[in-house]
Scaffold this motif. Structure first.
Motif, PDB file in Angstrom:
ATOM      1  N   PRO A  55       0.830  -1.203   0.000  1.00  0.00           N
ATOM      2  CA  PRO A  55       0.000   0.000   0.000  1.00  0.00           C
ATOM      3  C   PRO A  55       0.871   1.263   0.000  1.00  0.00           C
ATOM      4  CG  PRO A  55      -0.035  -1.056   2.142  1.00  0.00           C
ATOM      5  CD  PRO A  55       0.696  -1.974   1.222  1.00  0.00           C
ATOM      6  N   ALA A  56       0.351   2.320  -0.550  1.00  0.00           N
ATOM      7  CA  ALA A  56       1.095   3.574  -0.617  1.00  0.00           C
ATOM      8  C   ALA A  56       1.226   4.182   0.768  1.00  0.00           C
ATOM      9  CB  ALA A  56       0.370   4.551  -1.532  1.00  0.00           C
ATOM     10  N   THR A  57       2.324   4.868   0.975  1.00  0.00           N
ATOM     11  CA  THR A  57       2.535   5.550   2.252  1.00  0.00           C
ATOM     12  C   THR A  57       2.620   7.044   2.008  1.00  0.00           C
ATOM     13  OG1 THR A  57       4.936   5.404   2.074  1.00  0.00           O
ATOM     14  CG2 THR A  57       3.816   3.586   3.175  1.00  0.00           C
ATOM     15  N   THR A  58       2.465   7.818   3.072  1.00  0.00           N
ATOM     16  CA  THR A  58       2.473   9.271   2.926  1.00  0.00           C
ATOM     17  C   THR A  58       3.870   9.840   2.784  1.00  0.00           C
ATOM     18  OG1 THR A  58       2.466   9.496   5.322  1.00  0.00           O
ATOM     19  CG2 THR A  58       0.338   9.573   4.209  1.00  0.00           C
ATOM     20  N   ASN A  59       4.883   9.062   3.104  1.00  0.00           N
ATOM     21  CA  ASN A  59       6.234   9.603   3.006  1.00  0.00           C
ATOM     22  C   ASN A  59       6.957   9.179   1.739  1.00  0.00           C
ATOM     23  OD1 ASN A  59       6.646   6.972   3.643  1.00  0.00           O
ATOM     24  ND2 ASN A  59       7.854   7.320   5.492  1.00  0.00           N
ATOM     25  N   GLN A  60       6.260   8.565   0.783  1.00  0.00           N
ATOM     26  CA  GLN A  60       6.887   8.220  -0.483  1.00  0.00           C
ATOM     27  C   GLN A  60       7.085   9.496  -1.305  1.00  0.00           C
ATOM     28  OE1 GLN A  60       4.095   5.343  -1.962  1.00  0.00           O
ATOM     29  NE2 GLN A  60       5.547   3.671  -1.635  1.00  0.00           N
ATOM     30  N   THR A  61       8.213   9.575  -1.961  1.00  0.00           N
ATOM     31  CA  THR A  61       8.495  10.770  -2.763  1.00  0.00           C
ATOM     32  C   THR A  61       8.033  10.567  -4.189  1.00  0.00           C
ATOM     33  OG1 THR A  61      10.679   9.963  -3.345  1.00  0.00           O
ATOM     34  CG2 THR A  61      10.505  11.296  -1.344  1.00  0.00           C
ATOM     35  N   THR A  62       7.851  11.651  -4.899  1.00  0.00           N
ATOM     36  CA  THR A  62       7.420  11.592  -6.290  1.00  0.00           C
ATOM     37  C   THR A  62       8.592  11.645  -7.249  1.00  0.00           C
ATOM     38  OG1 THR A  62       7.199  13.983  -6.362  1.00  0.00           O
ATOM     39  CG2 THR A  62       5.242  12.706  -5.740  1.00  0.00           C
ATOM     40  N   GLY A  63       9.791  11.780  -6.733  1.00  0.00           N
ATOM     41  CA  GLY A  63      10.951  11.863  -7.589  1.00  0.00           C
ATOM     42  C   GLY A  63      11.319  13.293  -7.940  1.00  0.00           C
ATOM     43  N   GLU A  64      10.593  14.253  -7.409  1.00  0.00           N
ATOM     44  CA  GLU A  64      10.882  15.654  -7.697  1.00  0.00           C
ATOM     45  C   GLU A  64      12.142  16.068  -6.938  1.00  0.00           C
ATOM     46  OE1 GLU A  64       8.830  20.060  -7.274  1.00  0.00           O
ATOM     47  OE2 GLU A  64       7.781  18.293  -6.553  1.00  0.00           O
ATOM     48  N   ALA A  65      13.043  16.734  -7.644  1.00  0.00           N
ATOM     49  CA  ALA A  65      14.282  17.195  -7.025  1.00  0.00           C
ATOM     50  C   ALA A  65      14.007  18.451  -6.207  1.00  0.00           C
ATOM     51  CB  ALA A  65      15.309  17.507  -8.102  1.00  0.00           C
ATOM     52  N   PRO A  66      14.779  18.717  -5.164  1.00  0.00           N
ATOM     53  CA  PRO A  66      14.568  19.934  -4.379  1.00  0.00           C
ATOM     54  C   PRO A  66      14.798  21.178  -5.244  1.00  0.00           C
ATOM     55  CG  PRO A  66      16.462  18.682  -3.561  1.00  0.00           C
ATOM     56  CD  PRO A  66      15.854  17.884  -4.660  1.00  0.00           C
ATOM     57  N   ARG A  67      14.039  22.218  -4.962  1.00  0.00           N
ATOM     58  CA  ARG A  67      14.124  23.454  -5.741  1.00  0.00           C
ATOM     59  C   ARG A  67      15.450  24.171  -5.504  1.00  0.00           C
ATOM     60  NH1 ARG A  67      10.089  24.137  -9.441  1.00  0.00           N
ATOM     61  NH2 ARG A  67       8.120  23.493  -8.604  1.00  0.00           N
ATOM     62  N   ASP A  68      15.884  24.847  -6.520  1.00  0.00           N
ATOM     63  CA  ASP A  68      17.058  25.706  -6.425  1.00  0.00           C
ATOM     64  C   ASP A  68      16.694  26.874  -5.506  1.00  0.00           C
ATOM     65  OD1 ASP A  68      19.534  26.830  -7.013  1.00  0.00           O
ATOM     66  OD2 ASP A  68      18.756  27.922  -8.746  1.00  0.00           O
ATOM     67  N   PRO A  69      17.550  27.274  -4.591  1.00  0.00           N
ATOM     68  CA  PRO A  69      17.211  28.367  -3.670  1.00  0.00           C
ATOM     69  C   PRO A  69      16.836  29.665  -4.393  1.00  0.00           C
ATOM     70  CG  PRO A  69      19.253  27.316  -2.991  1.00  0.00           C
ATOM     71  CD  PRO A  69      18.851  26.707  -4.285  1.00  0.00           C
ATOM     72  N   THR A  70      17.451  29.943  -5.518  1.00  0.00           N
ATOM     73  CA  THR A  70      17.130  31.163  -6.269  1.00  0.00           C
ATOM     74  C   THR A  70      15.699  31.097  -6.803  1.00  0.00           C
ATOM     75  OG1 THR A  70      19.448  31.259  -6.945  1.00  0.00           O
ATOM     76  CG2 THR A  70      17.918  32.669  -8.133  1.00  0.00           C
ATOM     77  N   VAL A  71      15.340  29.963  -7.359  1.00  0.00           N
ATOM     78  CA  VAL A  71      13.987  29.792  -7.904  1.00  0.00           C
ATOM     79  C   VAL A  71      12.964  29.862  -6.785  1.00  0.00           C
ATOM     80  CG1 VAL A  71      12.457  28.172  -9.103  1.00  0.00           C
ATOM     81  CG2 VAL A  71      14.810  28.431  -9.864  1.00  0.00           C
ATOM     82  N   LYS A  72      13.290  29.259  -5.646  1.00  0.00           N
ATOM     83  CA  LYS A  72      12.375  29.274  -4.506  1.00  0.00           C
ATOM     84  C   LYS A  72      12.143  30.709  -4.043  1.00  0.00           C
ATOM     85  CE  LYS A  72      11.569  26.637  -0.327  1.00  0.00           C
ATOM     86  NZ  LYS A  72      12.092  25.636   0.583  1.00  0.00           N
ATOM     87  N   LYS A  73      13.209  31.508  -3.995  1.00  0.00           N
ATOM     88  CA  LYS A  73      13.104  32.902  -3.563  1.00  0.00           C
ATOM     89  C   LYS A  73      12.253  33.712  -4.549  1.00  0.00           C
ATOM     90  CE  LYS A  73      16.879  34.548  -1.912  1.00  0.00           C
ATOM     91  NZ  LYS A  73      18.227  35.148  -1.807  1.00  0.00           N
ATOM     92  N   MET A  74      12.450  33.479  -5.849  1.00  0.00           N
ATOM     93  CA  MET A  74      11.662  34.193  -6.865  1.00  0.00           C
ATOM     94  C   MET A  74      10.181  33.826  -6.763  1.00  0.00           C
ATOM     95  SD  MET A  74      14.273  33.839 -10.099  1.00  0.00           S
ATOM     96  CE  MET A  74      13.044  34.224 -11.301  1.00  0.00           C
ATOM     97  N   ASN A  75       9.887  32.542  -6.549  1.00  0.00           N
ATOM     98  CA  ASN A  75       8.490  32.107  -6.419  1.00  0.00           C
ATOM     99  C   ASN A  75       7.823  32.738  -5.208  1.00  0.00           C
ATOM    100  OD1 ASN A  75       8.509  30.538  -8.713  1.00  0.00           O
ATOM    101  ND2 ASN A  75       8.953  28.626  -7.627  1.00  0.00           N
ATOM    102  N   GLU A  76       8.541  32.782  -4.095  1.00  0.00           N
ATOM    103  CA  GLU A  76       7.986  33.392  -2.886  1.00  0.00           C
ATOM    104  C   GLU A  76       7.753  34.878  -3.077  1.00  0.00           C
ATOM    105  OE1 GLU A  76      10.697  32.310   0.200  1.00  0.00           O
ATOM    106  OE2 GLU A  76       9.955  30.253   0.297  1.00  0.00           O
ATOM    107  N   ALA A  77       8.656  35.560  -3.800  1.00  0.00           N
ATOM    108  CA  ALA A  77       8.486  36.988  -4.065  1.00  0.00           C
ATOM    109  C   ALA A  77       7.244  37.228  -4.924  1.00  0.00           C
ATOM    110  CB  ALA A  77       9.733  37.547  -4.757  1.00  0.00           C
ATOM    111  N   GLU A  78       7.047  36.412  -5.949  1.00  0.00           N
ATOM    112  CA  GLU A  78       5.871  36.565  -6.807  1.00  0.00           C
ATOM    113  C   GLU A  78       4.585  36.239  -6.054  1.00  0.00           C
ATOM    114  OE1 GLU A  78       5.482  37.764  -9.928  1.00  0.00           O
ATOM    115  OE2 GLU A  78       7.578  38.337  -9.731  1.00  0.00           O
ATOM    116  N   LYS A  79       4.637  35.228  -5.200  1.00  0.00           N
ATOM    117  CA  LYS A  79       3.458  34.862  -4.406  1.00  0.00           C
ATOM    118  C   LYS A  79       3.081  36.027  -3.467  1.00  0.00           C
ATOM    119  CE  LYS A  79       3.316  30.606  -3.002  1.00  0.00           C
ATOM    120  NZ  LYS A  79       3.529  29.361  -2.199  1.00  0.00           N
ATOM    121  N   GLY A  80       4.089  36.678  -2.905  1.00  0.00           N
ATOM    122  CA  GLY A  80       3.833  37.831  -2.047  1.00  0.00           C
ATOM    123  C   GLY A  80       3.214  38.988  -2.819  1.00  0.00           C
ATOM    124  N   LYS A  81       3.672  39.205  -4.053  1.00  0.00           N
ATOM    125  CA  LYS A  81       3.094  40.269  -4.889  1.00  0.00           C
ATOM    126  C   LYS A  81       1.625  39.999  -5.161  1.00  0.00           C
ATOM    127  CE  LYS A  81       6.935  41.650  -7.840  1.00  0.00           C
ATOM    128  NZ  LYS A  81       7.368  41.636  -9.250  1.00  0.00           N
TER     129      LYS A  81
END
Length: 87
Positions: A55-81
């Motif tokens: 059965p599936a568990t809640t802690n299984q990953t989807t294979g997505e790599a962690p975000r680049d810190p620069t991209v994460k910062k840009m996304n948060e800035a746009e979300k704030g706008k």
């Protein structure tokens, strides 16, 4: 160019005759036989087999790599706008 009354009369006569034949045919034909299959009153049981995997568990990953810190910062800035000013 003058319309020919003979051709007009022949056209009207043939149209009326065709209409009469179609109406007579529609009245004399019988409906098709009622041989259609009807759906079952009770649905059949499940025909597929259950998955053999664990059965599936809640802690299984989807294979997505962690975000680049620069991209994460840009996304948060746009979300704030968007939150402050709207779209």
């Amino acid at each position: 160019m003058k319309p020919n009354s003979t051709a007009l009369a022949a056209s009207l006569l043939s149209s009326a005759l065709l209409l009469f034949v179609q109406a007579a045919t529609a009245q004399t034909t019988s409906p098709p036989p009622a041989t259609a299959t009807r759906p079952a009153t009770t649905p059949p049981g499940q025909s597929s087999l259950p998955n053999e995997g664990p059965p599936a568990t809640t802690n299984q990953t989807t294979g997505e790599a962690p975000r680049d810190p620069t991209v994460k910062k840009m996304n948060e800035a746009e979300k704030g706008k968007v939150e402050r000013m709207g779209k």
